[in-house]
Design an enzyme around this catalytic site. Structure first.
Site, mmCIF file in Angstrom:
data_model
loop_
_atom_site.group_PDB
_atom_site.id
_atom_site.type_symbol
_atom_site.label_atom_id
_atom_site.label_comp_id
_atom_site.label_asym_id
_atom_site.label_seq_id
_atom_site.Cartn_x
_atom_site.Cartn_y
_atom_site.Cartn_z
ATOM 1 N N GLY A 152 46.135 -32.088 23.802
ATOM 2 C CA GLY A 152 46.791 -32.435 22.545
ATOM 3 C C GLY A 152 47.746 -31.372 22.034
ATOM 4 O O GLY A 152 48.351 -31.520 20.972
ATOM 5 N N GLY A 200 50.561 -30.569 23.348
ATOM 6 C CA GLY A 200 51.939 -31.056 23.473
ATOM 7 C C GLY A 200 52.542 -30.877 24.855
ATOM 8 O O GLY A 200 53.746 -31.098 25.052
ATOM 9 N N SER A 241 44.688 -26.333 32.615
ATOM 10 C CA SER A 241 44.477 -25.087 33.376
ATOM 11 C C SER A 241 43.965 -23.960 32.471
ATOM 12 O O SER A 241 44.692 -23.004 32.203
ATOM 13 C CB SER A 241 45.740 -24.678 34.138
ATOM 14 O OG SER A 241 46.927 -24.838 33.389
#
Ligand code: ADP
Length: 198
Positions: free
Chosen positions: A35, A37, A106
């Protein structure tokens, strides 16, 4: 068997392909919370670069976990294998002269270091999408934070699994008080020199 002339026996190299595409290939590696972006900026950047004549490919969970990684889950080992395969695939794109835009949480230094090692230090451009957890949770684009808070998803990054911020990313974009367009333009301005022909 017919003899093959030496000129046909080697593959075309990355240099030829980069020069054909009039760009330098790099892997633009977006890391950040769910979330934050990453995918939104990756998609915007792909469009912007394409409109300027660059040849680009986005890799993300959607187009890798449904195919090349469809046998992997979210255990630590599977997450590492996910990133290993994505990194190897990115290397093939590099060799084809293509700019690869990767969008993956990641979350740990170890996992990103593995990607950096496979891809190569000079081709791995780390982009940290730095959005506070509270804002990611407010956005809750896929309703995952709600599920994680309710204990329906275990080991969710930012909730009960750590996110280690990169120490010195090539680009750090703060999206909290920025429009999507501004964030895309910000990243574009930072990376355009790296992918333009020398
Ligand atoms: P991620 O890929 O990191 O999980 P997404 O890109 O799917 O995150 O979701 C980010 C959400 O935040 C989208 O709904 C997007 O519209 C919104 N958003 C608000 N401001 C920004 C910004 N400046 N940059 C990127 N996304 C933003």
């Amino acid at each position: 068997m017919e003899n093959i002339h030496p000129i046909f026996s080697t593959l075309l190299g990355r240099k030829e392909k980069e020069s054909f595409l009039n760009q330098r290939s790099k892997v633009l590696w977006f890391t950040g919370l769910s979330g934050s972006g990453k995918s939104t900026i990756a998609a915007g950047l792909e469009k912007l670069l394409f409109s300027k004549g660059h040849f680009v490919q986005v890799l993300d969970g959607d187009n890798t976990r449904t195919g090349i990684n469809n046998n992997l889950g979210f255990s630590l080992d599977d997450r590492k294998e996910n990133i290993r395969r994505v990194s190897e695939a990115s290397k093939l794109f590099l060799d084809a002269g293509i700019i690869c835009i990767n969008s993956f949480v990641s979350p740990t230094k170890e996992i990103r270091n593995m990607a950096r090692q496979i891809i190569g230090d000079k081709d791995f451009i780390e982009i940290f999408v730095n959005t506070p957890l509270e804002i990611c949770e407010q956005r809750d684009v896929k309703g995952l934070y709600k599920k994680a808070r309710a204990g329906k998803i275990k080991s969710f990054t930012g909730i009960d699994s750590p996110f280690e911020a990169p120490a010195s990313p090539a680009v750090e974009v703060m999206t909290a008080d920025q429009t999507v367009e501004d964030s895309v333009q910000f990243v574009y301005d930072k990376i355009i020199k790296l992918i333009s022909p020398e």
